[in-house]
Scaffold this motif. Structure first.
Motif, short mmCIF file in Angstrom:
data_model
loop_
_atom_site.label_atom_id
_atom_site.label_comp_id
_atom_site.label_asym_id
_atom_site.label_seq_id
_atom_site.Cartn_x
_atom_site.Cartn_y
_atom_site.Cartn_z
N TYR A 103 0.81 -1.21 0.00
CA TYR A 103 0.00 0.00 0.00
C TYR A 103 0.85 1.27 0.00
O TYR A 103 1.91 1.32 0.64
CB TYR A 103 -0.86 0.06 1.26
CG TYR A 103 -2.09 -0.80 1.25
CD1 TYR A 103 -3.11 -0.60 0.33
CD2 TYR A 103 -2.24 -1.81 2.19
CE1 TYR A 103 -4.25 -1.38 0.35
CE2 TYR A 103 -3.38 -2.61 2.22
CZ TYR A 103 -4.38 -2.38 1.29
OH TYR A 103 -5.50 -3.15 1.31
N ALA A 104 0.33 2.29 -0.67
CA ALA A 104 0.87 3.63 -0.48
C ALA A 104 0.42 4.11 0.90
O ALA A 104 -0.78 4.08 1.19
CB ALA A 104 0.36 4.57 -1.56
N PRO A 105 1.36 4.52 1.76
CA PRO A 105 0.98 4.91 3.13
C PRO A 105 0.04 6.12 3.13
O PRO A 105 0.18 7.03 2.32
CB PRO A 105 2.32 5.24 3.78
CG PRO A 105 3.35 4.57 2.94
CD PRO A 105 2.80 4.58 1.54
N GLU A 131 -8.85 -2.45 0.45
CA GLU A 131 -8.14 -3.09 -0.66
C GLU A 131 -8.07 -2.24 -1.92
O GLU A 131 -7.27 -2.53 -2.83
CB GLU A 131 -8.81 -4.43 -0.99
CG GLU A 131 -8.62 -5.51 0.05
CD GLU A 131 -9.63 -5.46 1.19
OE1 GLU A 131 -9.65 -6.42 1.99
OE2 GLU A 131 -10.39 -4.47 1.29
N ASP A 132 -8.88 -1.18 -2.01
CA ASP A 132 -8.89 -0.36 -3.22
C ASP A 132 -7.96 0.84 -3.14
O ASP A 132 -7.96 1.70 -4.04
CB ASP A 132 -10.32 0.11 -3.53
CG ASP A 132 -10.95 0.87 -2.36
OD1 ASP A 132 -10.31 0.98 -1.29
OD2 ASP A 132 -12.08 1.36 -2.53
N GLN A 133 -7.13 0.91 -2.09
CA GLN A 133 -6.19 2.02 -2.00
C GLN A 133 -5.06 1.88 -3.01
O GLN A 133 -4.76 0.78 -3.46
CB GLN A 133 -5.60 2.08 -0.58
CG GLN A 133 -6.56 2.66 0.42
CD GLN A 133 -5.89 2.94 1.75
OE1 GLN A 133 -6.57 2.96 2.77
NE2 GLN A 133 -4.60 3.14 1.76
N PRO A 134 -4.42 3.01 -3.36
CA PRO A 134 -3.33 2.96 -4.35
C PRO A 134 -2.13 2.14 -3.87
O PRO A 134 -1.90 1.98 -2.67
CB PRO A 134 -2.94 4.44 -4.50
CG PRO A 134 -4.11 5.22 -4.00
CD PRO A 134 -4.74 4.38 -2.94
N TYR A 135 -1.39 1.64 -4.86
CA TYR A 135 -0.17 0.90 -4.56
C TYR A 135 0.96 1.84 -4.14
O TYR A 135 1.00 3.01 -4.53
CB TYR A 135 0.29 0.12 -5.79
CG TYR A 135 -0.47 -1.15 -6.04
CD1 TYR A 135 -0.45 -2.19 -5.13
CD2 TYR A 135 -1.19 -1.32 -7.23
CE1 TYR A 135 -1.14 -3.36 -5.37
CE2 TYR A 135 -1.87 -2.49 -7.48
CZ TYR A 135 -1.85 -3.52 -6.54
OH TYR A 135 -2.53 -4.68 -6.78
N ARG A 136 1.89 1.28 -3.39
CA ARG A 136 3.13 1.97 -3.05
C ARG A 136 3.94 2.20 -4.32
O ARG A 136 4.07 1.30 -5.16
CB ARG A 136 3.92 1.10 -2.07
CG ARG A 136 5.22 1.68 -1.57
CD ARG A 136 5.87 0.70 -0.60
NE ARG A 136 5.06 0.54 0.60
CZ ARG A 136 5.23 1.25 1.71
NH1 ARG A 136 6.19 2.17 1.78
NH2 ARG A 136 4.46 1.05 2.76
N ASP A 137 4.47 3.39 -4.49
CA ASP A 137 5.24 3.73 -5.68
C ASP A 137 6.73 3.58 -5.39
O ASP A 137 7.50 4.53 -5.44
CB ASP A 137 4.91 5.16 -6.13
CG ASP A 137 5.58 5.50 -7.46
OD1 ASP A 137 5.89 4.57 -8.22
OD2 ASP A 137 5.78 6.70 -7.72
N GLU A 190 -9.35 -11.46 -6.73
CA GLU A 190 -9.64 -10.58 -5.60
C GLU A 190 -8.42 -10.42 -4.69
O GLU A 190 -7.55 -11.28 -4.63
CB GLU A 190 -10.80 -11.14 -4.77
CG GLU A 190 -12.11 -11.29 -5.53
CD GLU A 190 -12.77 -9.95 -5.85
OE1 GLU A 190 -12.36 -8.93 -5.27
OE2 GLU A 190 -13.72 -9.94 -6.66
N VAL A 191 -8.41 -9.30 -3.98
CA VAL A 191 -7.39 -8.99 -2.97
C VAL A 191 -8.08 -8.89 -1.62
O VAL A 191 -9.14 -8.26 -1.51
CB VAL A 191 -6.68 -7.66 -3.28
CG1 VAL A 191 -5.61 -7.37 -2.24
CG2 VAL A 191 -6.08 -7.68 -4.69
#
Length: 345
Positions: free
Chosen positions: A119-121, A129-135, A229-230
């Motif tokens: 996850y992006a903090p 589960e729908d939050q953005p990914y860590r870049d 699914e996640v």
């Protein structure tokens, strides 16, 4: 054997492949599957000295070598594959994509153990589960987990690959191979040593018992609607300061807590890595519950059970200095005491 048939969940017993399987989460997964009467095969490099449980087969394969994996998996078909060894040191550099290609079309379900670190903090919690990914780069732990998730979900969209993703946070319990968590804390408390805590103990993260994670992984492997699914798996949050107090109460002692001032740095580990601000985050497990996955045991109950195991195990006699070359999360109780004295002065 087509993975689109939809009949895999009815197979009893399952023929399961565990990628990893020698330590902690992998080992407990193997044990739970065997106890339930399933056929289990472990794929790893065969480098560990631990014996597999009775009735468990082993395939030797090296995840850092695609040809080794191709040879190991050639001609095999599986009701379920649970991947507990998918981390950047073993599966980076395009190797993960190769693995998914090798498995596509020859399995009923694939469950990947990801991490909260994908996850992006954000300070808005709990994380869903729908939050953005860590870049982060794919060469980092969190960056690789995010990359692997994308590969699985993209393949599912393209071919129907039956992959699902479990995102745990901090997993504890018997045989934990990350040494600076409950092992180090139990040792400090039993020895009457000071506990150094940064950020006034406010860093809060989610903790989950290893056997609860494993139960959920197995349930996901038997749930056709989990494909694509996640799921967050560990949702019970605890601040660093409460963590110390809870474990101290379980041990039966009053902890001496030393606050580490912001900006105070030194070489060597001074406290558990989960007390650092980068691990501040709480997961929501509402989606997992909606899909019927197992509810977790309580934080307190889980740590009481873990302490009971700890007291009866050789881990209770662990040395005062223990390095962790795999995860970089060891401890040095003597160094902690030295700097605790400095901070008291």
């Amino acid at each position: 054997m087509s993975h689109k048939s939809g009949n895999w969940a009815k197979v009893t017993p399952m023929n399961s492949l565990i990628l990893g399987g020698s330590t902690f989460v992998g080992r407990r997964t193997v044990e739970q599957l065997r106890e339930a009467g399933h056929e289990v095969t472990v794929l790893n490099r065969g480098k560990t000295t631990s014996e597999l449980p009775e009735g468990v087969s082993r395939i030797v394969g090296d995840r850092t070598d695609t040809e080794s994996m191709r040879s190991a998996l050639e001609g095999t078909e599986w009701d379920s594959v649970i991947d507990v060894s998918g981390f950047v040191m073993a599966a980076g550099g395009g190797l993960f994509e190769d693995l998914i290609t090798l498995l596509d079309g020859r399995l009923g379900s694939y469950v990947f153990v990801s991490s909260i670190m994908a996850y992006a903090p954000t300070g808005l919690m709990p994380w869903t589960e729908d939050q953005p990914y860590r870049d982060d780069p794919e060469t980092t732990y969190g960056g690789f987990k995010a990359h692997a998730e994308r590969v699985i979900l993209d393949r599912h969209a393209a071919t129907g690959f039956p992959g699902s993703i479990a995102r745990p946070a901090a997993i504890y319990g018997p045989d934990n191979n990350i040494h600076d968590m409950e092992t180090a804390m139990f040792l400090r408390l039993r020895k009457g040593l000071p506990v150094l805590v940064p950020h006034e103990g406010l860093v809060t993260t989610s903790y989950g018992h290893v056997d609860d994670l494993v139960t959920n992984l197995i349930e996901m492997s038997k749930l056709p609607k989990a494909a694509g699914e996640v799921f967050n798996i560990t949702g019970q949050g605890c601040s660093a300061i409460e963590y110390v107090h809870q474990l101290a109460d379980i041990v039966g002692v009053t902890p001496e807590i030393i606050n580490v001032p912001t900006g105070y740095t030194t070489e060597g580990p001074l406290y558990g890595h989960l007390f650092k601000d980068r691990h501040h985050g709480i997961l929501s497990v509402e989606k997992a519950a909606d899909f019927g996955l197992t509810v977790e045991r309580g934080f307190r109950v889980g740590h009481e059970q873990t302490y009971e195991w700890f007291c009866a195990s050789p881990v209770a006699e662990s040395p005062d200095v223990l390095a962790d070359p795999m995860w970089g999360a060891g401890y040095d109780l003597g160094l902690e005491a030295k700097f605790a004295a400095e901070l008291r002065a």
